[in-house]
Design a protein around this motif. Structure first.
Motif, PDB file in Angstrom:
ATOM      1  N   PRO A 177      41.688 -24.865  37.830  1.00  0.00           N
ATOM      2  CA  PRO A 177      42.543 -23.888  37.135  1.00  0.00           C
ATOM      3  C   PRO A 177      42.927 -22.687  37.994  1.00  0.00           C
ATOM      4  CG  PRO A 177      40.765 -24.600  35.697  1.00  0.00           C
ATOM      5  CD  PRO A 177      40.453 -25.147  37.067  1.00  0.00           C
ATOM      6  N   ALA A 178      42.064 -22.276  38.916  1.00  0.00           N
ATOM      7  CA  ALA A 178      42.355 -21.093  39.724  1.00  0.00           C
ATOM      8  C   ALA A 178      43.586 -21.265  40.595  1.00  0.00           C
ATOM      9  CB  ALA A 178      41.140 -20.749  40.587  1.00  0.00           C
ATOM     10  N   GLU A 179      44.001 -22.497  40.838  1.00  0.00           N
ATOM     11  CA  GLU A 179      45.169 -22.748  41.682  1.00  0.00           C
ATOM     12  C   GLU A 179      46.471 -22.812  40.880  1.00  0.00           C
ATOM     13  OE1 GLU A 179      44.574 -26.112  44.224  1.00  0.00           O
ATOM     14  OE2 GLU A 179      42.535 -25.513  44.755  1.00  0.00           O
ATOM     15  N   ILE A 180      46.391 -22.597  39.581  1.00  0.00           N
ATOM     16  CA  ILE A 180      47.560 -22.660  38.709  1.00  0.00           C
ATOM     17  C   ILE A 180      47.842 -21.265  38.173  1.00  0.00           C
ATOM     18  CG2 ILE A 180      48.484 -23.644  36.567  1.00  0.00           C
ATOM     19  CD1 ILE A 180      46.649 -26.077  37.105  1.00  0.00           C
ATOM     20  N   ASP A 181      49.073 -20.803  38.334  1.00  0.00           N
ATOM     21  CA  ASP A 181      49.427 -19.437  37.948  1.00  0.00           C
ATOM     22  C   ASP A 181      49.783 -19.313  36.477  1.00  0.00           C
ATOM     23  OD1 ASP A 181      49.396 -18.055  40.638  1.00  0.00           O
ATOM     24  OD2 ASP A 181      50.789 -19.687  41.051  1.00  0.00           O
ATOM     25  N   ARG A 182      50.325 -20.386  35.909  1.00  0.00           N
ATOM     26  CA  ARG A 182      50.747 -20.317  34.513  1.00  0.00           C
ATOM     27  C   ARG A 182      50.776 -21.722  33.927  1.00  0.00           C
ATOM     28  NH1 ARG A 182      56.068 -17.264  31.902  1.00  0.00           N
ATOM     29  NH2 ARG A 182      55.819 -18.129  29.791  1.00  0.00           N
ATOM     30  N   VAL A 183      50.519 -21.810  32.628  1.00  0.00           N
ATOM     31  CA  VAL A 183      50.617 -23.075  31.895  1.00  0.00           C
ATOM     32  C   VAL A 183      51.629 -22.891  30.768  1.00  0.00           C
ATOM     33  CG1 VAL A 183      49.404 -24.814  30.532  1.00  0.00           C
ATOM     34  CG2 VAL A 183      48.218 -23.635  32.410  1.00  0.00           C
ATOM     35  N   VAL A 184      52.546 -23.840  30.636  1.00  0.00           N
ATOM     36  CA  VAL A 184      53.515 -23.852  29.544  1.00  0.00           C
ATOM     37  C   VAL A 184      53.296 -25.125  28.734  1.00  0.00           C
ATOM     38  CG1 VAL A 184      55.961 -23.881  28.913  1.00  0.00           C
ATOM     39  CG2 VAL A 184      55.199 -22.560  30.909  1.00  0.00           C
ATOM     40  N   HIS A 185      53.086 -24.967  27.430  1.00  0.00           N
ATOM     41  CA  HIS A 185      52.900 -26.115  26.549  1.00  0.00           C
ATOM     42  C   HIS A 185      54.223 -26.447  25.850  1.00  0.00           C
ATOM     43  CE1 HIS A 185      48.593 -25.197  27.079  1.00  0.00           C
ATOM     44  NE2 HIS A 185      48.420 -26.474  26.791  1.00  0.00           N
ATOM     45  N   ILE A 186      54.591 -27.710  25.901  1.00  0.00           N
ATOM     46  CA  ILE A 186      55.855 -28.175  25.329  1.00  0.00           C
ATOM     47  C   ILE A 186      55.553 -29.258  24.299  1.00  0.00           C
ATOM     48  CG2 ILE A 186      58.062 -29.310  25.825  1.00  0.00           C
ATOM     49  CD1 ILE A 186      57.867 -26.463  26.947  1.00  0.00           C
ATOM     50  N   ASP A 187      56.155 -29.149  23.109  1.00  0.00           N
ATOM     51  CA  ASP A 187      55.914 -30.178  22.100  1.00  0.00           C
ATOM     52  C   ASP A 187      56.860 -31.362  22.302  1.00  0.00           C
ATOM     53  OD1 ASP A 187      58.407 -29.563  20.855  1.00  0.00           O
ATOM     54  OD2 ASP A 187      57.459 -28.145  19.479  1.00  0.00           O
ATOM     55  N   ASP A 188      56.584 -32.433  21.587  1.00  0.00           N
ATOM     56  CA  ASP A 188      57.342 -33.666  21.765  1.00  0.00           C
ATOM     57  C   ASP A 188      58.829 -33.480  21.489  1.00  0.00           C
ATOM     58  OD1 ASP A 188      55.148 -35.219  22.490  1.00  0.00           O
ATOM     59  OD2 ASP A 188      54.699 -35.804  20.437  1.00  0.00           O
TER      60      ASP A 188
ATOM     61  N   THR B  53      43.168 -26.080  24.940  1.00  0.00           N
ATOM     62  CA  THR B  53      43.849 -25.944  23.657  1.00  0.00           C
ATOM     63  C   THR B  53      43.401 -27.058  22.714  1.00  0.00           C
ATOM     64  OG1 THR B  53      45.717 -27.102  24.684  1.00  0.00           O
ATOM     65  CG2 THR B  53      45.855 -24.705  24.545  1.00  0.00           C
ATOM     66  N   PRO B  54      43.591 -26.868  21.405  1.00  0.00           N
ATOM     67  CA  PRO B  54      43.068 -27.851  20.439  1.00  0.00           C
ATOM     68  C   PRO B  54      43.742 -29.217  20.586  1.00  0.00           C
ATOM     69  CG  PRO B  54      43.632 -25.774  19.352  1.00  0.00           C
ATOM     70  CD  PRO B  54      44.188 -25.691  20.737  1.00  0.00           C
ATOM     71  N   PRO B  55      42.979 -30.283  20.374  1.00  0.00           N
ATOM     72  CA  PRO B  55      43.579 -31.614  20.436  1.00  0.00           C
ATOM     73  C   PRO B  55      44.500 -31.854  19.249  1.00  0.00           C
ATOM     74  CG  PRO B  55      41.313 -31.751  19.663  1.00  0.00           C
ATOM     75  CD  PRO B  55      41.542 -30.328  20.071  1.00  0.00           C
ATOM     76  N   GLY B  56      45.486 -32.696  19.445  1.00  0.00           N
ATOM     77  CA  GLY B  56      46.416 -33.020  18.373  1.00  0.00           C
ATOM     78  C   GLY B  56      47.196 -34.262  18.731  1.00  0.00           C
ATOM     79  N   PRO B  57      47.952 -34.782  17.784  1.00  0.00           N
ATOM     80  CA  PRO B  57      48.740 -35.996  18.052  1.00  0.00           C
ATOM     81  C   PRO B  57      49.842 -35.737  19.072  1.00  0.00           C
ATOM     82  CG  PRO B  57      49.304 -35.074  15.907  1.00  0.00           C
ATOM     83  CD  PRO B  57      48.121 -34.311  16.401  1.00  0.00           C
ATOM     84  N   ARG B  58      50.029 -36.678  19.970  1.00  0.00           N
ATOM     85  CA  ARG B  58      51.084 -36.607  20.983  1.00  0.00           C
ATOM     86  C   ARG B  58      51.815 -37.942  21.024  1.00  0.00           C
ATOM     87  NH1 ARG B  58      48.913 -36.794  25.760  1.00  0.00           N
ATOM     88  NH2 ARG B  58      46.778 -37.197  25.057  1.00  0.00           N
TER      89      ARG B  58
ATOM     90  N   GLY C  72      48.927 -30.428  21.994  1.00  0.00           N
ATOM     91  CA  GLY C  72      47.983 -31.459  21.566  1.00  0.00           C
ATOM     92  C   GLY C  72      47.103 -31.971  22.675  1.00  0.00           C
ATOM     93  N   SER C  73      47.413 -31.593  23.917  1.00  0.00           N
ATOM     94  CA  SER C  73      46.591 -31.953  25.061  1.00  0.00           C
ATOM     95  C   SER C  73      45.434 -30.962  25.191  1.00  0.00           C
ATOM     96  CB  SER C  73      47.442 -31.933  26.335  1.00  0.00           C
ATOM     97  OG  SER C  73      46.649 -31.956  27.500  1.00  0.00           O
ATOM     98  N   VAL C  74      44.310 -31.439  25.743  1.00  0.00           N
ATOM     99  CA  VAL C  74      43.127 -30.579  25.843  1.00  0.00           C
ATOM    100  C   VAL C  74      42.857 -30.105  27.269  1.00  0.00           C
ATOM    101  CG1 VAL C  74      42.086 -31.789  23.885  1.00  0.00           C
ATOM    102  CG2 VAL C  74      41.467 -32.475  26.220  1.00  0.00           C
ATOM    103  N   ILE C  75      43.755 -30.378  28.195  1.00  0.00           N
ATOM    104  CA  ILE C  75      43.486 -30.107  29.608  1.00  0.00           C
ATOM    105  C   ILE C  75      43.091 -28.651  29.840  1.00  0.00           C
ATOM    106  CG2 ILE C  75      44.490 -30.020  31.931  1.00  0.00           C
ATOM    107  CD1 ILE C  75      46.230 -32.405  31.178  1.00  0.00           C
TER     108      ILE C  75
ATOM    109  N   GLY D  55      50.090 -34.518  29.533  1.00  0.00           N
ATOM    110  CA  GLY D  55      48.967 -34.203  28.671  1.00  0.00           C
ATOM    111  C   GLY D  55      47.855 -35.228  28.787  1.00  0.00           C
ATOM    112  N   SER D  56      46.706 -34.877  28.205  1.00  0.00           N
ATOM    113  CA  SER D  56      45.556 -35.768  28.259  1.00  0.00           C
ATOM    114  C   SER D  56      44.580 -35.413  27.143  1.00  0.00           C
ATOM    115  CB  SER D  56      44.844 -35.643  29.613  1.00  0.00           C
ATOM    116  OG  SER D  56      43.688 -36.455  29.662  1.00  0.00           O
ATOM    117  N   SER D  57      43.815 -36.416  26.717  1.00  0.00           N
ATOM    118  CA  SER D  57      42.763 -36.185  25.730  1.00  0.00           C
ATOM    119  C   SER D  57      41.418 -35.911  26.389  1.00  0.00           C
ATOM    120  CB  SER D  57      42.642 -37.393  24.796  1.00  0.00           C
ATOM    121  OG  SER D  57      42.377 -38.575  25.537  1.00  0.00           O
ATOM    122  N   ARG D  58      41.424 -35.738  27.719  1.00  0.00           N
ATOM    123  CA  ARG D  58      40.213 -35.357  28.454  1.00  0.00           C
ATOM    124  C   ARG D  58      40.598 -34.346  29.523  1.00  0.00           C
ATOM    125  NH1 ARG D  58      38.777 -40.051  32.850  1.00  0.00           N
ATOM    126  NH2 ARG D  58      37.337 -38.423  33.513  1.00  0.00           N
TER     127      ARG D  58
END
Length: 322
Positions: A236-247, A215-220, A209-212, A226-229
């Protein structure tokens, strides 16, 4: 050691090995207990560093009015630092702010500006930022901290948190796993550690649900991850991987951390626990993983640690072992 003030107690938090939660052979998971900072979170570091740097370069003077859009840990940390330095602080908040945090802010003497009109996106972010701009216009002594764009946010962790980890770890860290909101903690710690351990892999833990990361915005439900902005600090080039975790996974991670390690931590700590679970099968052996447990659990009693949540966790734990 005798300190001269509460803000002098910020930092030098311990590292603990999470070998009950992650008993896998050849995988060592270390957690830096940022919840043990005096204001209760990792944000104590950036609040102290930004304000004291501002005092040092003359941007913040006696009579300065600090303004920030925040009702969470950074607001509490700024309120503590403002008291220490005799400064006025206004937190611009919205109706989603927890009553606990608002009470803490008021106890520190912070002024509360509550915006109540949703913005065009259906949230309150743009309304809050517009009120910040109003305050800057109304008061010539007002200074906006702006943690999402302030380079001192990430610099804090490059010069303090990273140095502490390097001093405490005789062997290199292979993987950094950290929750993101402003991205300041992740980027600063990674930049500081990579000066010594250039092969470090960096994993950002974001909320569903974060847009960083586009990914699509959603309720958190959970604050602190996470962030809405998209933060201006994000690289991003300094980050090797992103993992999204739900509530739900984050809440389960919090309860596992409490039951298995006796660590009473906030929502973002559950997120990193869940993310490490996801990563474990893919990590080379041996590996040393570093994470941060950003804040304490007390502020989440009505959100993460309700009786219903505890019962749900126990039922899940039972079913997984039956």
């Amino acid at each position: 050691m005798i300190h001269d003030s509460i803000t002098d107690c910020v930092g030098n938090t311990p590292l603990v090995r999470l070998d009950r939660l992650f008993p896998q052979r050849d995988i060592e998971v270390l957690a830096k207990l940022e919840m043990l900072n005096p204001g209760g979170s990792v944000k104590d570091r950036s609040a102290r560093y930004i304000v004291e740097r501002g005092i040092g370069d003359g941007m913040i003077r006696p009579g300065t009015h600090i303004v920030e859009s925040t009702s969470g840990n950074f607001g509490v940390a700024l309120a503590m630092v403002a008291v220490r330095h005799g400064l006025r602080f206004t937190a611009v908040v919205d109706p989603n702010a927890s009553r606990t945090n608002l009470r803490i802010l008021r106890q520190f003497g912070a002024e509360i500006e509550m915006v109540r009109e949703p913005d065009s996106a259906g949230g309150y972010l743009h309304t809050r930022l517009a009120r910040v701009q109003d305050l800057l216009t109304e008061d010539p002594d007002a200074v906006w901290i702006n943690q999402y764009a302030n380079h001192l946010n990430w610099e804090t962790h490059a010069v303090t948190t990273a140095r502490e980890v390097i001093a405490d770890c005789p062997d290199p860290v292979d993987v950094l796993v950290a929750a993101v909101s402003t991205t300041g903690t992740l980027h600063g710690l990674a930049r500081g550690l990579r000066r010594v351990w250039p092969a470090l892999q960096v994993v950002a833990v974001d909320a569903v649900g974060s847009v960083i990361f586009g990914t699509p915005p959603g309720p958190r439900m959970l604050p602190g991850v996470g962030s809405s902005r998209v933060p201006e600090l994000l690289t991003p080039a300094e980050i090797d991987r992103v993992v999204h975790i739900d509530d739900a996974a984050a809440v389960r991670g919090c309860h596992r951390l409490l039951r298995q390690e006796a660590i009473f931590a906030g929502g973002s700590s559950g997120s990193v626990v869940a993310a490490i679970d996801t990563l474990l099968p893919e990590l080379p052996r041996p590996s040393r993983v570093l994470t941060l447990l950003a804040d304490r659990g007390e502020r989440y009693l009505d959100l993460v640690y309700t009786d219903e949540m505890a019962i749900e966790h126990d039922e899940l734990a039972y079913s997984s072992h039956s």
